[in-house]
Design an enzyme around this catalytic site. Structure first.
Site, short mmCIF file in Angstrom:
data_model
loop_
_atom_site.label_atom_id
_atom_site.label_comp_id
_atom_site.label_asym_id
_atom_site.label_seq_id
_atom_site.Cartn_x
_atom_site.Cartn_y
_atom_site.Cartn_z
N ARG A 1 0.84 -1.21 0.00
CA ARG A 1 0.00 0.00 0.00
C ARG A 1 0.87 1.25 0.00
O ARG A 1 0.47 2.31 -0.49
CB ARG A 1 -0.97 0.00 1.20
CG ARG A 1 -1.72 1.30 1.37
CD ARG A 1 -3.06 1.17 2.10
NE ARG A 1 -3.00 0.35 3.29
CZ ARG A 1 -2.43 0.71 4.45
NH1 ARG A 1 -1.85 1.88 4.59
NH2 ARG A 1 -2.45 -0.11 5.48
N TYR B 1 -13.25 18.25 -15.88
CA TYR B 1 -13.81 16.91 -16.10
C TYR B 1 -15.00 16.70 -15.14
O TYR B 1 -14.96 17.15 -13.99
CB TYR B 1 -12.70 15.87 -15.85
CG TYR B 1 -13.20 14.47 -15.73
CD1 TYR B 1 -13.85 13.85 -16.79
CD2 TYR B 1 -13.05 13.75 -14.55
CE1 TYR B 1 -14.34 12.56 -16.68
CE2 TYR B 1 -13.53 12.46 -14.42
CZ TYR B 1 -14.18 11.87 -15.49
OH TYR B 1 -14.66 10.60 -15.36
N ASP C 1 -4.43 19.81 -14.12
CA ASP C 1 -4.70 18.49 -14.70
C ASP C 1 -4.21 18.52 -16.14
O ASP C 1 -4.76 19.23 -16.98
CB ASP C 1 -6.21 18.20 -14.62
CG ASP C 1 -6.57 16.82 -15.18
OD1 ASP C 1 -5.82 16.29 -16.02
OD2 ASP C 1 -7.63 16.28 -14.79
N LYS D 1 -5.38 7.38 -19.41
CA LYS D 1 -5.64 7.94 -20.75
C LYS D 1 -4.38 7.87 -21.63
O LYS D 1 -3.95 6.80 -21.98
CB LYS D 1 -6.16 9.37 -20.60
CG LYS D 1 -7.24 9.53 -19.54
CD LYS D 1 -8.46 8.70 -19.84
CE LYS D 1 -9.51 8.89 -18.75
NZ LYS D 1 -10.57 7.91 -18.79
C1 LIG Z 1 -9.17 15.39 -17.72
C2 LIG Z 1 -9.46 14.21 -16.87
N1 LIG Z 1 -8.99 14.17 -15.62
C3 LIG Z 1 -9.23 13.12 -14.80
C4 LIG Z 1 -9.98 12.06 -15.22
C5 LIG Z 1 -10.25 10.92 -14.27
O1 LIG Z 1 -9.44 9.83 -14.58
P1 LIG Z 1 -9.77 8.31 -14.15
O2 LIG Z 1 -10.90 7.86 -15.00
O3 LIG Z 1 -8.49 7.60 -14.39
O4 LIG Z 1 -10.16 8.35 -12.71
C6 LIG Z 1 -10.49 12.04 -16.51
C7 LIG Z 1 -11.30 10.91 -16.98
O5 LIG Z 1 -11.85 10.90 -18.06
C8 LIG Z 1 -10.22 13.14 -17.37
O6 LIG Z 1 -10.69 13.19 -18.62
#
Ligand SMILES: Cc1ncc(COP(=O)(O)O)c(C=O)c1O
Length: 398
Positions: free
Chosen positions: A58, A111, A183, A208
């Protein structure tokens, strides 16, 4: 690995050497949950962090650390720590620093999951959330100057690929004593490095573009050793740890990161230009287009405009229903950043958590289709969209 090696070389080589064993040229997947010690003093020293090593899965794991080291180098950061998903990276980072009574400034277009943290969960913890119009830099500066603990940005945004000037916002954040978090999932370290533009922390959904093959979930945050240590501590206790198998898959995917992102960016540009010529298309959103309202900012802070674009169709949801099933070379799925082209309506994917009214307030039409470009030959993708448009147009009653 020299200090000034480039991103393509780093994607292949960075972060791996320390984790190779038995002469293997590839990082192993270490599935062991715990690590054993015969020497009680050594065990103690590792357990208290005095000596390098692993104690329990962990907390740390060699495969996971190799992944963290690679991303850290690609983002030009001092340190990185990883998570089970991108959302875990975002929520753990916010929870590490925010306490009741704090104020956070962000934008309306983050998001959908991030937006839910802002609108549903943080207010419950007595954190004041201010969501500014995305792209309204003056409004963000004004709100930040009133005082906040965190300025949270996402650029380009999901799904309408709006752009925020990171350098300008980082300056505003610094002046107000706020942590600036970006992000960079859509940007990728190939096209954009927020830390070099003044941000304090950069986050990725590694699910992604980093992984790139839609077969592993993960998240990561990079920044100074001091900040990342605090986030790591929150995560090691709260437990949103990255799985070693996921780390391995993402690490392997990252070897081709530059090749993939370059091809995806080229495909997105060509597809955006094609979509602009289509009768059925009402608007195309891509930062590489000169018509994009923040094209100049994108040009300044990005080395490529990325593989994400979106477009709105005439006839809204009805047209979406007819058009998308006709595509041969696209997964209709709630994911992005993979080698296959992936399409989906924002109302079903990125912003499914929002009501139609909330989506409208964010400038997301119900007929908006998000495209994550894959690495296919673009001629095939354009021909595919062409035949799908022809099918829908031939069936139009008007
Ligand atoms: C810009 C962005 N940040 C964060 C996330 C969240 O990622 P996860 O699905 O790996 O939790 C996404 C998911 O589509 C995203 O498009």
């Amino acid at each position: 690995m020299t200090q000034n090696s480039k991103a393509g070389t780093q994607s292949v080589w960075a972060g791996e050497k320390d984790y190779l064993v038995h002469g293997a040229t590839q990082v192993p997947v270490v599935l062991s949950v715990a690590y054993g010690y015969d020497d009680m003093d050594e065990w103690y020293d590792v357990a208290i962090g005095k000596k390098k090593g692993h104690i329990y899965g962990r907390n740390t794991n060699p495969t996971v650390q190799a992944f963290e080291d690679k991303v850290k180098i690609l983002e030009g950061a001092e340190a990185a720590t990883s998570f089970s998903t991108g959302m875990a990276a975002i929520s753990n980072t916010l929870s590490t620093f925010l306490v009741p009574g704090d104020r956070i400034v962000s934008i309306k277009d983050t998001y959908g999951g991030t937006n839910k943290i802002f609108t549903e969960f943080l207010p419950r913890q007595q954190v004041e959330v201010v969501l500014c119009e995305t792209g309204n830099h003056e409004q963000i500066e004004e709100e930040v100057a009133k005082g906040c603990s965190i300025l949270y940005l996402e650029t380009p945004t999901n799904p309408t690929v709006k752009i925020t000037d990171i350098e300008r916002m980082a300056k505003a954040g610094r002046e107000a004593g706020a942590l600036v978090v970006v992000d960079n999932t859509f940007g990728t370290p190939i096209n954009q490095n927020p830390l070099a533009l003044g941000a304090d922390l950069v986050i990725h959904s590694a699910t992604k573009f980093l992984g790139g093959h839609a077969d592993a979930l993960g998240g990561v945050v990079c920044g100074s050793a001091e900040l990342v240590e605090k986030i790591y501590h929150f995560r090691e206790i709260n437990g949103a740890t990255m799985d070693p198998m996921a780390a391995y898959l993402i690490l392997r995917g990252m070897k081709t990161l530059k090749l993939r992102v370059r091809q995806q960016s080229e495909n997105a540009m060509a597809l955006a230009k094609f979509l602009e010529t289509q009768e059925l298309v009402e608007g195309v959103y891509y930062p590489g287009l000169e018509t994009h309202p923040n094209h100049e900012i994108a040009k300044k802070q990005m080395r490529g405009f990325g593989g994400m674009l979106s477009f709105a169709v005439k006839g809204g949801v009805e047209t979406v229903r007819d058009l998308l099933p006709k595509l041969q070379y696209a997964n209709r799925a709630a994911n992005l950043g993979a080698v296959e082209t992936t399409v989906g309506p924002a109302r079903t994917t990125s912003h499914v958590e929002c009501t139609p009214e909330e989506r409208a307030a964010m400038g997301i039409p119900e007929g908006l289709i998000r495209i994550s470009c894959g690495i296919e030959d673009i001629e095939d993708i354009i021909a595919d969209f062409e035949q799908a448009f022809q099918y829908v147009e031939s069936g139009l009653k008007v």
